[in-house]
Write a protein that holds these residues in place. Structure first.
Motif, PDB file in Angstrom:
ATOM      1  N   SER B 188       0.819  -1.184   0.000  1.00 48.64           N
ATOM      2  CA  SER B 188       0.000   0.000   0.000  1.00 48.64           C
ATOM      3  C   SER B 188       0.869   1.256   0.000  1.00 48.64           C
ATOM      4  CB  SER B 188      -0.927  -0.071   1.210  1.00 48.64           C
ATOM      5  OG  SER B 188      -1.061   1.168   1.804  1.00 48.64           O
TER       6      SER B 188
ATOM      7  N   ARG C 218     -14.045   8.270   3.427  1.00 47.56           N
ATOM      8  CA  ARG C 218     -14.590   6.926   3.290  1.00 47.56           C
ATOM      9  C   ARG C 218     -13.525   5.823   3.126  1.00 47.56           C
ATOM     10  NH1 ARG C 218     -17.268   4.881  -1.103  1.00 47.56           N
ATOM     11  NH2 ARG C 218     -18.321   2.987  -0.512  1.00 47.56           N
ATOM     12  N   PRO C 219     -12.546   5.982   2.249  1.00 46.56           N
ATOM     13  CA  PRO C 219     -11.564   4.895   2.093  1.00 46.56           C
ATOM     14  C   PRO C 219     -10.853   4.567   3.403  1.00 46.56           C
ATOM     15  CG  PRO C 219     -11.211   6.635   0.461  1.00 46.56           C
ATOM     16  CD  PRO C 219     -12.273   7.125   1.369  1.00 46.56           C
ATOM     17  N   ILE C 222     -13.242   2.686   5.754  1.00 50.05           N
ATOM     18  CA  ILE C 222     -13.438   1.275   5.397  1.00 50.05           C
ATOM     19  C   ILE C 222     -12.235   0.454   5.828  1.00 50.05           C
ATOM     20  CG2 ILE C 222     -13.624  -0.317   3.455  1.00 50.05           C
ATOM     21  CD1 ILE C 222     -15.324   1.726   2.040  1.00 50.05           C
ATOM     22  N   SER C 223     -11.063   0.979   5.549  1.00 50.91           N
ATOM     23  CA  SER C 223      -9.870   0.211   5.876  1.00 50.91           C
ATOM     24  C   SER C 223      -9.743  -0.027   7.378  1.00 50.91           C
ATOM     25  CB  SER C 223      -8.669   0.930   5.274  1.00 50.91           C
ATOM     26  OG  SER C 223      -7.640   1.033   6.163  1.00 50.91           O
ATOM     27  N   PHE C 296     -12.871  -6.223   0.441  1.00 58.30           N
ATOM     28  CA  PHE C 296     -12.419  -4.869   0.730  1.00 58.30           C
ATOM     29  C   PHE C 296     -10.915  -4.681   0.589  1.00 58.30           C
ATOM     30  CE2 PHE C 296     -16.434  -5.121   3.103  1.00 58.30           C
ATOM     31  CZ  PHE C 296     -17.057  -3.987   2.626  1.00 58.30           C
ATOM     32  N   ARG C 298      -8.851  -3.859  -1.628  1.00 49.63           N
ATOM     33  CA  ARG C 298      -8.334  -2.639  -2.269  1.00 49.63           C
ATOM     34  C   ARG C 298      -8.372  -1.464  -1.291  1.00 49.63           C
ATOM     35  NH1 ARG C 298      -5.416  -3.357  -6.592  1.00 49.63           N
ATOM     36  NH2 ARG C 298      -6.140  -5.178  -7.722  1.00 49.63           N
ATOM     37  N   GLN C 299      -9.532  -1.308  -0.636  1.00 51.29           N
ATOM     38  CA  GLN C 299      -9.681  -0.200   0.302  1.00 51.29           C
ATOM     39  C   GLN C 299      -8.735  -0.356   1.492  1.00 51.29           C
ATOM     40  OE1 GLN C 299     -12.165  -1.741  -1.172  1.00 51.29           O
ATOM     41  NE2 GLN C 299     -13.993  -0.464  -1.362  1.00 51.29           N
ATOM     42  N   GLN C 301      -5.882  -1.714   1.514  1.00 49.59           N
ATOM     43  CA  GLN C 301      -4.549  -1.325   1.124  1.00 49.59           C
ATOM     44  C   GLN C 301      -4.416   0.188   0.986  1.00 49.59           C
ATOM     45  OE1 GLN C 301      -1.992  -2.050  -2.463  1.00 49.59           O
ATOM     46  NE2 GLN C 301      -2.708  -4.083  -1.968  1.00 49.59           N
ATOM     47  N   ALA C 302      -5.457   0.773   0.394  1.00 47.08           N
ATOM     48  CA  ALA C 302      -5.393   2.209   0.175  1.00 47.08           C
ATOM     49  C   ALA C 302      -5.400   2.955   1.505  1.00 47.08           C
ATOM     50  CB  ALA C 302      -6.576   2.646  -0.680  1.00 47.08           C
ATOM     51  N   GLY C 303      -6.219   2.461   2.440  1.00 47.37           N
ATOM     52  CA  GLY C 303      -6.361   3.178   3.694  1.00 47.37           C
ATOM     53  C   GLY C 303      -5.171   3.029   4.609  1.00 47.37           C
TER      54      GLY C 303
END
Lengths: 477, 306, 310
Positions: B188, C218-219, C222-223, C296, C298-299, C301-303
Motif C-alpha cells: 500500500s 470513506r476509504p 473502510i480500511s 475490501f 483494495r480499500q 490497502q489504500a487506507g
C-alpha cells in the motif's frame, strides 16, 4: 468418561491437568481473580464456626434443616453423570433441601465468589481453573472436615465415615494441620503394557529393575522401543517413574526429606541411584525418539500402535483412549519394577479429586450430608460403573466386575497397599516453582544432555533457594 | 477562523470516546499498577501494600531474566524475518516497488493468499505448527524424508522438545502468521510512490535494485517504522503461541518461557502470587513504552515529502 | 496481469533512448526470463501458506485416528456430515451468531467514537488535544495482560459481565487507540479547500463534518473498519476473561472461545471425529473473515498508508 480423569487426578498434586487445560481457563482465572481486589472485607468464617440448624441425631448427624444447597463441579465433557445418582440418594433422605449442582467447564469463576465471600456450599477442585487450595486454607477460607469424618457412615451407623474409607484420605486432604479436603477417588500411577503383545512375544512383565533392563534389551532387539511417555507433561515421568523408583531404592522417607526441604535432600543416595538408573534409559537408547515434544495423547497413541512397550500413565488411561484402543489390545497396569523384589508391588496411589467446603458456605450441614451420601457404597459403585474410577470407599469395588483393565488397577492397588501405604509426595503441590525446575531437570536428564551430577545440583540449588525465599510459605510433614 | 460553535463539536465528539477509554482501558491499567505494590494472592478481599518489595524481588529473579532474554531474542528475530520477507514479497510483486505499473503476474492472488494466515486465530496456529513439527507424520519430517533425512537426528528431541530450537520454532510460526499483513502494508505504501520517481530513476540508469534502494525504501521508511513498533509490542505481549506450543515448558527446559507465560504461571501456578505477577505486567508496560520511544529515535531518518 | 505477453510489454522499462538496436526476440526472451525471478520466491511462500490451509481442510474430514496416524494423508471417506455436527453438536452455530452480534456492535461503536475523536484531533486542535492524542497513543503500547485483571472487576461492577453489551463496550474501548491513531492521520491528510468552501457557504461545524469530511474519509474508514473487524472477530483473551461459560452448551461463547474450547477439549474428548469437528468449525469461522478481506482488500490497502507514524 472424562470425569474419571478429573476425579482421579487431584488438581494440586498433579498440576499439569490444569496447566494443559488451563490455557482455556487461564485468562479466565487471570481476570476473575482480580475481581474484587477492593471488595468489602469481613470476618472470615473460621474453620469451626458453628452453623445453627436442626438438632443433630444419629440419622441426621449434621442437623440438616432444609434450605438451599449449591455445589460446583468441574465437567470435563460427560456431564458428571455419576453425581445424578448421588443427588437422588441425597434428596431421598433430605427432601426438604433444594439442591443445585452447577457443572462448569472452568472453575476459575469460583474465585470472585471467594473474594466476595459468597462461595457455594461445596466444590470439587479439579480440572480447568482449579483453585490454589493451599492459599485458600492459609487464608482460613476452607471449613474443617473433622466433623464429617467423625460422623456415622451412610451405610453402617456403627462405624464413622473415616472408618468406612481406605487409609490415606486424611493425609491427602490435610493442609497445615487441618483436614480441609475430601479426596474420594483412588488416584494411582501404573506402568502399562499390552498383555496380548507380551504373550505373543513370550515376554513376561518384569518385577525387578535388572529383569526390566534385560527385557528392555530384548524388546529393543525386536524393533520396539521399551519406553514411551509424554515429555510435554513432565509430571508423567516424574510421578509415574522417578518418584516410585526413588522410594523403592531408599524408602519413602527420602521424599519426606525433600518435602521438608532438609539440607542436601536432593543429594541423598537413593535419588542419585535413581537418577543413574533413568539416565541409563537414555544412554541405552531405550526411549522412543521424539517423546520430548509429544503430548500425553500422542505418546499414548504411539504406545497403542506398539511403537513402545511400556508407558507410565495413571489409572485413567483406558477411559482417555477409549476410542483409539485397537482390537485385541489388553491394557494391563502393574507397579514399576524395583531393585529389591520386596518392593516390586509398591506404586504411587493416593486419594484425589478433592471436595472442599468453603468456610463461608451458607449450608454447611447439607454439604457434609451430601459428601456422606457420596461416600455410600451404592454411590461409589455407581461412579465406578460410569467412569471406571476406583473410589476410596472400603470394599466397595470388591465384587464389581468391570473391564479387564479396571481389574488390573484394583489388583495393583491392593498389592501395593499390602506392601505399605503410599505417602503422597507433597513438594509437587507445596512448592510449584521448585517442582517446575526439578521436572525440567529430570526431563533434561532422561532426554537431553544433563548428567547425574548436574541434575542433582540443579535440584538442590532450587531447593535451597526455595528454603530461603520468605515469600514462599513453608510446610512440613 | 470559524470559531463559533467549535467547542460544542469538540466536546460532543471527544467526550464519549474518552469516557469509554478511561473507564475500561486507562483505569484497568492504573489498577494493575496499583496491585503490583501488594502481596495480593487473588483470593482475599483486602489489599496489603508492601512497597517496592515485588520490584526488588523481580531484579533478583533468574526465571524472570531468562524470560526477558527470550523476549529480547524474539524481538530481534520476529521483526527482522517478518519485515524482511514482507518487504521482499512486496517489492517482488511490484517489481522493485514501482506500484502496479510493472506488476508481477498473479500479484492479486498472492496478495490475498499471503494475507490468509492473518485470519487464523493464534491458538489454532499454535496447534497447527505443533503438528507440523511432530516427529511422526509431521510435515517437516515429510519434507526431510524426500531427501532422506531424519528430523530427530538433526534436532534431537524435535524442534519443540529441544531448548536450543524451541524459541526459533515458535518464532517461525509467528512470522508465518504475520508476513502477509505487513506485505499488504508495504504494498500500500509503495502504491503511493509516484511513478515519475521511478521513471526518473530509470533514466538515471538505476535497475530494479537501484530504484528499490534509492526510491522505494526512503519513501516508505515511515511505514517500516510503524510496522516495527507494532510487531515489537506484539512480541512483548505474545502469549498464546508460546503457551500452546510449549505447554508446561518443562520438556524444553523453559527454552521458550517469555515474560507473559512466566507472569501467568506466577499468578496461578506458583503459589498465587498475584501482586508479583502485576509487577511483571507493569514492568512489561514500561518496557513497551520505552521500546516505542527508542524506536522512534533510532529510526528517525530524513523525511521525504511526496 | 492476465497473460505474460501483456505483462512483458508492460514490464518493459520506460525506454531510455537506445543507442543500438537489439533484436526484438532476444529482448523479449530476456524479459520473460527475468519476469520469472519473482515467481521463484513468491510461489514457495504461496505453498507455505496454502499447505496448512489444505491440511485443515483435509483434517476436517478425517477421524482422530487418521489425523494422528497419517496427518498428511487424505481422508478415508468424504465425511461431510462432520460440518453439520460441528454446526449443531459442537454448537459452532451459536458461537457464530454471538460473534456476529458482538463484532457488529463492537466495530460500529469503535468507528463512531474513533471517527469523532480523530476528526477533532486532526481538524480542531485545542488546548490539551496533544495530551489526549498521546493518551490514546500510549494505549497502543500497553500490554493487555496488565489490564485484564482489574478489567473484570470493572465490567462486573457495571453488571455487564458475560453479556454481549459488556463485550461490545470493551472491544470498542480497546480498539480506540489504534483506530484514533490511524484516523487522525487520515483526516489530517484531507484537503482543506472543500470544507473552507462549505464554511463560506454558511455550513456549521457539524454540517461540514457530516456532509463534506465523512464522505471524503470513506476509504480510510473502510480500511480501519475492516481491520477492527478482523481483530475483533478473532479476539480471544478478552472474551475468555469477560465472557466465561454460563451453561453446559457454552451458548454465550464467541467463536474464538468456542473453538479454543473444542481444541483444548481434545485432550479429554473421545468422540472419534472431535478433531475434525474442530477444524470444520475453524474453517466455518474463517469464511466471513476471508470474504470481508477479499471484498475490501483494495480499500484496506489504500487506507493503510494513512497511518504511518510521522
Amino acid at each position: 468418561m472424562s470425569t474419571l480423569r478429573t476425579d482421579v487426578r487431584p488438581a494440586r498434586s498433579a498440576p499439569h491437568p490444569s496447566s494443559r487445560r488451563s490455557f482455556l481457563g487461564l485468562a479466565a482465572a487471570l481476570g476473575t481473580a482480580g475481581l474484587s481486589a477492593c471488595a468489602t472485607g469481613g470476618a472470615h468464617g473460621g474453620a469451626d464456626s458453628e452453623s445453627s440448624g436442626a438438632p443433630t441425631s444419629q440419622d441426621n448427624p449434621f442437623g440438616v434443616d432444609g434450605g438451599e444447597f449449591s455445589a460446583f463441579v468441574f465437567d470435563g465433557g460427560d456431564g458428571v453423570k455419576h453425581l445424578d445418582f448421588t443427588q437422588e440418594l441425597f434428596e431421598e433422605k433430605r427432601p426438604e433441601v433444594t439442591t443445585k449442582i452447577v457443572r462448569a467447564e472452568d472453575l476459575s469463576t469460583l474465585q470472585p465468589q471467594f473474594v466476595n465471600q459468597t462461595p457455594p456450599d461445596l466444590f470439587q477442585n479439579s480440572g480447568a481453573g482449579s483453585l490454589d487450595v493451599n492459599s485458600l486454607a492459609t487464608n482460613q477460607q476452607l471449613a474443617s472436615l473433622d466433623d464429617l469424618m467423625a460422623a456415622p457412615s451412610w451405610d453402617d451407623p456403627s462405624i464413622t465415615v473415616e472408618e468406612s474409607l481406605n487409609p490415606g484420605v486424611r493425609e491427602a486432604g490435610t493442609v497445615g494441620d487441618q483436614l480441609v479436603g475430601l479426596n474420594t477417588t483412588q488416584y494411582a500411577w501404573a506402568i502399562w503394557h499390552d498383555a496380548a503383545l507380551f504373550a505373543d512375544k513370550g515376554w513376561e512383565m518384569p518385577r525387578t529393575w535388572d529383569e526390566l533392563m534385560a527385557l528392555s534389551a530384548t524388546i529393543k532387539a525386536d524393533g520396539i522401543y521399551p519406553w514411551a511417555f509424554t515429555g510435554m507433561h513432565a509430571n508423567y515421568f516424574e510421578q509415574g517413574v522417578f518418584q516410585p523408583l526413588v522410594a523403592k531404592i531408599g524408602g519413602q522417607e527420602v521424599w519426606r526429606n525433600v518435602d521438608n526441604l532438609e539440607d542436601g535432600a536432593w543429594q541423598q543416595d537413593a535419588i542419585r541411584e535413581a537418577a543413574e538408573a533413568v539416565l541409563q534409559l537414555r544412554t541405552d537408547e531405550l526411549i522412543l525418539p521424539g517423546v520430548a515434544q509429544m503430548t500425553h495423547i500422542q505418546s499414548q497413541t504411539s504406545w497403542l500402535n506398539h511403537e513402545a512397550a511400556f508407558i507410565p500413565v495413571g489409572a485413567w488411561l483406558e477411559n482417555e483412549m477409549k476410542s483409539a484402543i485397537p482390537e485385541g489390545f489388553e491394557l494391563t497396569a502393574t507397579a514399576l519394577p524395583a531393585p529389591e523384589e520386596s518392593l516390586a508391588d509398591l506404586t504411587p496411589n493416593n486419594p484425589g479429586g478433592g471436595w472442599y467446603v468453603p468456610a463461608d458456605a451458607s449450608n454447611r450441614p447439607a454439604a457434609f450430608e451430601f459428601l456422606r451420601a457420596l461416600l455410600s457404597r451404592e454411590s461409589a459403585q455407581n461412579s465406578a460403573e460410569l467412569t471406571n474410577a476406583v473410589t476410596m470407599v472400603k470394599g466397595a469395588h470388591d465384587d464389581q466386575e468391570l473391564s479387564p483393565a479396571f481389574s488390573t488397577i484394583t489388583t495393583m492397588i491392593e498389592k501395593s497397599n499390602a506392601v505399605e501405604a503410599w505417602a503422597p509426595v507433597k513438594y509437587d503441590s507445596w512448592y510449584p516453582s521448585m517442582v517446575e525446575e526439578t521436572r525440567a531437570a529430570l526431563i533434561k536428564l532422561v532426554l537431553g544432555d544433563l548428567d547425574v551430577e548436574g541434575f542433582l545440583s540443579r535440584c538442590q540449588k532450587k531447593a535451597d533457594e526455595t528454603k530461603t525465599d520468605d515469600a514462599i510459605a513453608k510446610q512440613t510433614r | 477562523m470559524h470559531k463559533r460553535g467549535q467547542w460544542r463539536l469538540i466536546v460532543t465528539f471527544t467526550v464519549p470516546g474518552l469516557v469509554l477509554y478511561t473507564v475500561f482501558v486507562l483505569s484497568s491499567f492504573a489498577q494493575g499498577v496499583q496491585i503490583s505494590f501488594t502481596d495480593w494472592t487473588g483470593f482475599t478481599p483486602d489489599l496489603n501494600y508492601i512497597g517496592f518489595d515485588n520490584y526488588l524481588r523481580l531484579v533478583h529473579d533468574g526465571s524472570w531474566w531468562r524470560s526477558v532474554l527470550h523476549n529480547g531474542i524474539l524481538l530481534v528475530v520476529i521483526p527482522v524475518l517478518t519485515l524482511g520477507l514482507a518487504m521482499l514479497f512486496a517489492s517482488l510483486i511490484t517489481r522493485g516497488g514501482a506500484g502496479n505499473l510493472r506488476a508481477t503476474p498473479g500479484g492479486d492472488l498472492y496478495r490475498i493468499l499471503f494475507f490468509f494466515p492473518q485470519v487464523v486465530p493464534v491458538v489454532i496456529i499454535g496447534i497447527l505448527f505443533s503438528y507440523l513439527y511432530a516427529s511422526r507424520g509431521g510435515l517437516l519430517q515429510g519434507v526431510l524424508d524426500v531427501v532422506g533425512l531424519d528430523m530427530l537426528s538433526i534436532v534431537p528431541n524435535g524442534p519443540l522438545g529441544n531448548p536450543r530450537t524451541i524459541l526459533l520454532a515458535i518464532a517461525v510460526a509467528a512470522v508465518w502468521s504475520s508476513v502477509g499483513f505487513y506485505m499488504v502494508l508495504f504494498l500500500s505504501a509503495m502504491g503511493r510512490v509516484p511513478d515519475e520517481l521511478y521513471e526518473a530513476a530509470a533514466l538515471d540508469g538505476a535497475g530494479r535494485l537501484g530504484s528499490f534502494v534509492h526510491v522505494t525504501m526512503p519513501l516508505i521508511w515511515a511505514h517500516v517504522q510503524t510496522a516495527f513498533i507494532y510487531l515489537a509490542i506484539g512480541t512483548i505481549d505474545s502469549f498464546a503461541l508460546v503457551a500452546v506450543m510449549s505447554q508446561t515448558g518443562a520438556a524444553a527446559d523453559f527454552g521458550a518461557d517469555v515474560m507473559s507465560t512466566y507472569l501467568y504461571r506466577t499468578a496461578f501456578s506458583l503459589n498465587s502470587q498475584f501482586g508479583y505477577a502485576a509487577t511483571m505486567g507493569t514492568v512489561m508496560m514500561i518496557g513497551s513504552v520505552a521500546l516505542a520511544l527508542v524506536t522512534f529515535r533510532l529510526t528517525k531518518r530524513e523525511e521525504y515529502e511526496y | 496481469m492476465s497473460t505474460s505477453s501483456v505483462t512483458t510489454t508492460r514490464t518493459a522499462p520506460i525506454p531510455p533512448p537506445e543507442p543500438t538496436r537489439r533484436p526484438v526476440v532476444a529482448r523479449s526472451w530476456a524479459s520473460r526470463l527475468s519476469a520469472l525471478i519473482p515467481q521463484l520466491f513468491l510461489l514457495p511462500w504461496a505453498l507455505v501458506v496454502a499447505v496448512p490451509l489444505v491440511w485443515m481442510l483435509m483434517s476436517s474430514l478425517k477421524t482422530n485416528v487418521e489425523i494422528y496416524n497419517s496427518p498428511f494423508g487424505p481422508p478415508g471417506a468424504l465425511r461431510l456430515d462432520i460440518y453439520a455436527d460441528a454446526w449443531n453438536e459442537s454448537n459452532v452455530g451459536a458461537f457464530f451468531l454471538n460473534t456476529v452480534v458482538v463484532v457488529a456492535g463492537g466495530v460500529s461503536l469503535t468507528m463512531l467514537l474513533a471517527v469523532m475523536t480523530a476528526y477533532v484531533m486532526a481538524k480542531y486542535p485545542f488546548r490539551g488535544s496533544r495530551v489526549l492524542y498521546y493518551l490514546y497513543l500510549a494505549g497502543m503500547t500497553f500490554p493487555v495482560f496488565l489490564a485484564i485483571v482489574p478489567l473484570v472487576k470493572i465490567v462486573q461492577a457495571l453488571g455487564l459481565f458475560a453479556t454481549p453489551v459488556g463485550l461490545i463496550l470493551v472491544y470498542a474501548a480497546f480498539s480506540l487507540p489504534f483506530s484514533v491513531f490511524f484516523l487522525t492521520a487520515f483526516f489530517r491528510a484531507l484537503p482543506e479547500e472543500l470544507s473552507e468552501a462549505a464554511f463560506i457557504d454558511g455550513a456549521g461545524h457539524f454540517g461540514v463534518f457530516f456532509r463534506i469530511m465523512l464522505p471524503l474519509a470513506r476509504p480510510g474508514l473502510i480500511s480501519i473498519a475492516v481491520f477492527n473487524f478482523l481483530g475483533q472477530w478473532n479476539q480471544y483473551l478478552i472474551p475468555v476473561v469477560l465472557n466465561p461459560q454460563q451453561d453446559e452448551e457454552r451458548s454465550n461463547y464467541v467463536l474464538s472461545q468456542g473453538l479454543a474450547a473444542l481444541a483444548l477439549g481434545e485432550n479429554y474428548e473421545t468422540s472419534p471425529t472431535s478433531m475434525a469437528q474442530l477444524f470444520a468449525g475453524l474453517l466455518i469461522s474463517m469464511v466471513p473473515v476471508l470474504l470481508v478481506y477479499i471484498l475490501f482488500q483494495r480499500q484496506v490497502q489504500a487506507g493503510l498508508t494513512a497511518g504511518a507514524l510521522k
